[in-house]
Write an enzyme that holds these catalytic residues in place. Sequence first.
Site, PDB file in Angstrom:
ATOM      1  N   SER A   1       0.843  -1.191   0.000  1.00  0.00           N
ATOM      2  CA  SER A   1       0.000   0.000   0.000  1.00  0.00           C
ATOM      3  C   SER A   1       0.889   1.256   0.000  1.00  0.00           C
ATOM      4  O   SER A   1       1.970   1.243   0.588  1.00  0.00           O
ATOM      5  CB  SER A   1      -0.866  -0.037   1.270  1.00  0.00           C
ATOM      6  OG  SER A   1      -2.045   0.694   1.100  1.00  0.00           O
ATOM      7  N   PRO A   2       0.442   2.315  -0.652  1.00  0.00           N
ATOM      8  CA  PRO A   2       1.255   3.539  -0.645  1.00  0.00           C
ATOM      9  C   PRO A   2       1.473   4.054   0.774  1.00  0.00           C
ATOM     10  O   PRO A   2       0.518   4.161   1.542  1.00  0.00           O
ATOM     11  CB  PRO A   2       0.426   4.532  -1.455  1.00  0.00           C
ATOM     12  CG  PRO A   2      -0.898   3.899  -1.688  1.00  0.00           C
ATOM     13  CD  PRO A   2      -0.784   2.444  -1.431  1.00  0.00           C
TER      14      PRO A   2
ATOM     15  N   CYS B   1       3.694   7.159   2.744  1.00  0.00           N
ATOM     16  CA  CYS B   1       4.601   8.299   2.776  1.00  0.00           C
ATOM     17  C   CYS B   1       5.801   7.997   3.668  1.00  0.00           C
ATOM     18  O   CYS B   1       5.631   7.496   4.782  1.00  0.00           O
ATOM     19  CB  CYS B   1       3.895   9.518   3.356  1.00  0.00           C
ATOM     20  SG  CYS B   1       2.738  10.264   2.228  1.00  0.00           S
TER      21      CYS B   1
ATOM     22  N   ALA C   1       2.376   8.596  -1.794  1.00  0.00           N
ATOM     23  CA  ALA C   1       1.767   9.724  -2.493  1.00  0.00           C
ATOM     24  C   ALA C   1       2.871  10.583  -3.107  1.00  0.00           C
ATOM     25  O   ALA C   1       3.747  11.075  -2.410  1.00  0.00           O
ATOM     26  CB  ALA C   1       0.945  10.550  -1.513  1.00  0.00           C
TER      27      ALA C   1
ATOM     28  N   TYR D   1      -7.522  14.288   0.815  1.00  0.00           N
ATOM     29  CA  TYR D   1      -6.639  15.135   0.006  1.00  0.00           C
ATOM     30  C   TYR D   1      -7.451  15.801  -1.111  1.00  0.00           C
ATOM     31  O   TYR D   1      -8.676  15.640  -1.173  1.00  0.00           O
ATOM     32  CB  TYR D   1      -5.435  14.319  -0.487  1.00  0.00           C
ATOM     33  CG  TYR D   1      -4.595  13.875   0.697  1.00  0.00           C
ATOM     34  CD1 TYR D   1      -3.978  14.833   1.511  1.00  0.00           C
ATOM     35  CD2 TYR D   1      -4.490  12.543   1.064  1.00  0.00           C
ATOM     36  CE1 TYR D   1      -3.253  14.459   2.640  1.00  0.00           C
ATOM     37  CE2 TYR D   1      -3.765  12.159   2.203  1.00  0.00           C
ATOM     38  CZ  TYR D   1      -3.154  13.121   2.975  1.00  0.00           C
ATOM     39  OH  TYR D   1      -2.451  12.760   4.099  1.00  0.00           O
TER      40      TYR D   1
ATOM     41  N   ARG E   1      -7.632   5.369  -5.908  1.00  0.00           N
ATOM     42  CA  ARG E   1      -7.908   5.098  -4.484  1.00  0.00           C
ATOM     43  C   ARG E   1      -8.965   6.081  -4.020  1.00  0.00           C
ATOM     44  O   ARG E   1      -8.805   7.296  -4.179  1.00  0.00           O
ATOM     45  CB  ARG E   1      -6.637   5.230  -3.642  1.00  0.00           C
ATOM     46  CG  ARG E   1      -6.924   5.104  -2.152  1.00  0.00           C
ATOM     47  CD  ARG E   1      -5.699   4.950  -1.276  1.00  0.00           C
ATOM     48  NE  ARG E   1      -5.374   3.536  -1.092  1.00  0.00           N
ATOM     49  CZ  ARG E   1      -4.617   3.065  -0.100  1.00  0.00           C
ATOM     50  NH1 ARG E   1      -4.080   3.886   0.777  1.00  0.00           N
ATOM     51  NH2 ARG E   1      -4.377   1.773   0.003  1.00  0.00           N
TER      52      ARG E   1
ATOM     53  N   LEU F   1      -5.999  -3.024   7.984  1.00  0.00           N
ATOM     54  CA  LEU F   1      -5.940  -4.086   9.004  1.00  0.00           C
ATOM     55  C   LEU F   1      -6.151  -5.478   8.418  1.00  0.00           C
ATOM     56  O   LEU F   1      -6.922  -6.273   8.952  1.00  0.00           O
ATOM     57  CB  LEU F   1      -6.912  -3.785  10.146  1.00  0.00           C
ATOM     58  CG  LEU F   1      -6.427  -2.667  11.098  1.00  0.00           C
ATOM     59  CD1 LEU F   1      -7.456  -2.389  12.168  1.00  0.00           C
ATOM     60  CD2 LEU F   1      -5.077  -3.022  11.733  1.00  0.00           C
TER      61      LEU F   1
ATOM     62  N   GLY G   1      -0.296  -2.491   4.322  1.00  0.00           N
ATOM     63  CA  GLY G   1       0.415  -1.288   4.752  1.00  0.00           C
ATOM     64  C   GLY G   1       1.356  -1.578   5.900  1.00  0.00           C
ATOM     65  O   GLY G   1       2.466  -2.073   5.716  1.00  0.00           O
ATOM     66  N   ARG G   2       0.877  -1.336   7.115  1.00  0.00           N
ATOM     67  CA  ARG G   2       1.758  -1.413   8.282  1.00  0.00           C
ATOM     68  C   ARG G   2       2.370  -2.792   8.509  1.00  0.00           C
ATOM     69  O   ARG G   2       3.517  -2.893   8.958  1.00  0.00           O
ATOM     70  CB  ARG G   2       1.008  -0.922   9.530  1.00  0.00           C
ATOM     71  CG  ARG G   2       0.797   0.593   9.508  1.00  0.00           C
ATOM     72  CD  ARG G   2      -0.307   1.010  10.437  1.00  0.00           C
ATOM     73  NE  ARG G   2      -1.600   0.524   9.981  1.00  0.00           N
ATOM     74  CZ  ARG G   2      -2.742   0.712  10.629  1.00  0.00           C
ATOM     75  NH1 ARG G   2      -2.741   1.379  11.767  1.00  0.00           N
ATOM     76  NH2 ARG G   2      -3.875   0.255  10.140  1.00  0.00           N
TER      77      ARG G   2
HETATM   78  C1  LIG Z   1       3.364   5.544   7.394  1.00  0.00           C
HETATM   79  C2  LIG Z   1       2.125   5.542   6.541  1.00  0.00           C
HETATM   80  C3  LIG Z   1       2.052   6.366   5.436  1.00  0.00           C
HETATM   81  C4  LIG Z   1       0.932   6.345   4.592  1.00  0.00           C
HETATM   82  N1  LIG Z   1       0.927   7.088   3.453  1.00  0.00           N
HETATM   83  C5  LIG Z   1      -0.067   6.913   2.549  1.00  0.00           C
HETATM   84  C6  LIG Z   1       0.023   7.479   1.249  1.00  0.00           C
HETATM   85  O1  LIG Z   1       1.028   8.080   0.867  1.00  0.00           O
HETATM   86  N2  LIG Z   1      -1.025   7.300   0.420  1.00  0.00           N
HETATM   87  C7  LIG Z   1      -2.141   6.582   0.779  1.00  0.00           C
HETATM   88  O2  LIG Z   1      -3.076   6.449  -0.021  1.00  0.00           O
HETATM   89  N3  LIG Z   1      -2.227   6.018   1.991  1.00  0.00           N
HETATM   90  C8  LIG Z   1      -1.217   6.135   2.862  1.00  0.00           C
HETATM   91  N4  LIG Z   1      -1.258   5.469   4.055  1.00  0.00           N
HETATM   92  C9  LIG Z   1      -2.380   4.544   4.320  1.00  0.00           C
HETATM   93  C10 LIG Z   1      -1.982   3.108   3.915  1.00  0.00           C
HETATM   94  O3  LIG Z   1      -1.727   3.012   2.524  1.00  0.00           O
HETATM   95  C11 LIG Z   1      -3.079   2.094   4.289  1.00  0.00           C
HETATM   96  O4  LIG Z   1      -4.232   2.423   3.576  1.00  0.00           O
HETATM   97  C12 LIG Z   1      -3.387   2.130   5.794  1.00  0.00           C
HETATM   98  O5  LIG Z   1      -2.195   2.101   6.558  1.00  0.00           O
HETATM   99  C13 LIG Z   1      -4.267   0.946   6.190  1.00  0.00           C
HETATM  100  O6  LIG Z   1      -3.653  -0.284   5.870  1.00  0.00           O
HETATM  101  P1  LIG Z   1      -2.867  -1.170   6.985  1.00  0.00           P
HETATM  102  O7  LIG Z   1      -3.850  -1.454   8.104  1.00  0.00           O
HETATM  103  O8  LIG Z   1      -2.457  -2.420   6.237  1.00  0.00           O
HETATM  104  O9  LIG Z   1      -1.702  -0.370   7.453  1.00  0.00           O
HETATM  105  C14 LIG Z   1      -0.165   5.506   4.928  1.00  0.00           C
HETATM  106  C15 LIG Z   1      -0.105   4.717   6.080  1.00  0.00           C
HETATM  107  C16 LIG Z   1       1.020   4.706   6.869  1.00  0.00           C
HETATM  108  C17 LIG Z   1       1.072   3.781   8.068  1.00  0.00           C
END
Ligand SMILES: Cc1cc2nc3c(=O)[nH]c(=O)nc-3n(C[C@H](O)[C@H](O)[C@H](O)COP(=O)(O)O)c2cc1C
Length: 354
Positions: free
Chosen positions: A22-23, A25, A57, A181, A229, A300, A322-323
């Site tokens: 997942s994207p 930052c 992003a 955004y 997205r 999650l 993501g995380r």
């Molecule tokens: C450190 C961090 C940076 C993130 N940056 C972006 C981003 O640049 N673009 C985006 O669409 N979502 C961003 N997210 C959201 C994640 O892509 C993801 O949707 C969110 O963390 C939920 O998924 P997870 O439970 O697997 O972490 C970010 C999340 C984290 C933790």
Amino acid sequence: MSVLFSPLSIKSVTIKNRIAISPMCQYSAIDGFPNDWHLVHLGSRAVGGAGLIITEACAVVPEGRITSHDIGIWKDEHIENHKRLTQFIEGQGSVPAIQLAHAGRKASCDTPWMGGLYLDMDKGGWKILGPSELPFKKDAPTPYSLSKDEINTVIEAFKLAAARSLLAGYKIIEIHAAHGYLIHQFLSPLSNHRTDEYGGSFENRTRILIQIVKAINQVWPKELPIFVRISATDWTTGGWDLEASIQLVNILKEIGVDLIDTSTAGNIVDATIPVAPGYQVPFAMEIKKQTGILTGAVGLITEGAQAETILNNKEADLILIGRSALRNPYFPMQAAKELNENLKWPLQYERAKI
Ligand SMILES: Cc1cc2nc3c(=O)[nH]c(=O)nc-3n(C[C@H](O)[C@H](O)[C@H](O)COP(=O)(O)O)c2cc1C
């Protein structure tokens, strides 16, 4: 074979499994240039076996950055550094994707580890903008409302960024229309109070996104996929919701969008969000069911078996991690073991495979 480790072909691109990074930052760039951090960060996750690697992003204009340390692709000079990322990712058998973004009224902030607060002009901040003069939250600066000419400039910036993304070797573009955004600010009636053709009705609020997709179509090859997205709901009465999302996706599908990466929230600061394992999956499922488009599920999803169930139930076609992938870049290898899949490891690591 598990569905999670089966390939997904979209247009001319085949993703070797259904796991996407997942994207996320990293707030580690200077003047928008991706650097060694981004190469190692995204590169390790490609080594880890994810089929699709989506950049954080990536700003289409400098004022569209959340922080001054976001990556960007607003000038030709950025292309070479992006190429290092795409070449390495492809070398590992993964598909490189770029998330194109504009932060709108959520721009001009400090990095999270410096507090993440809005930056004053004299501390390196800049004038923020949005559809309307509505601040994101109490004590946030008031954005200025974009003129129609300025909206056209934003649309053009997405188009130019897409053209550069192609030169840089990305195979998929993801338009960031989620998380409060700029594009999401236009979509939601809670952040868009305009009275011209970019505000008011559903048709008007969605106009900028549709124009961005059409502009990207002018420079992005037809055989390469486009993802969007969205935040499928603001989790707030009177805000953007699932019904509007489905209506929007039906239009996006018509104009060549291939997959909806289905997230939620980010536009309303005090929204009540029922965060729990897989809590956004029902939105991906409903959008898939109602429109027939491919969807990505995110939020999650932390176990291989959980991801497999989502895919098996036809709730989504792609799983974004993501995380869990920050905690463990080898998440796909771990998930493969869990599902008894014999994943191909990098040759260099094979002696560690048990
Ligand atoms: C450190 C961090 C940076 C993130 N940056 C972006 C981003 O640049 N673009 C985006 O669409 N979502 C961003 N997210 C959201 C994640 O892509 C993801 O949707 C969110 O963390 C939920 O998924 P997870 O439970 O697997 O972490 C970010 C999340 C984290 C933790």
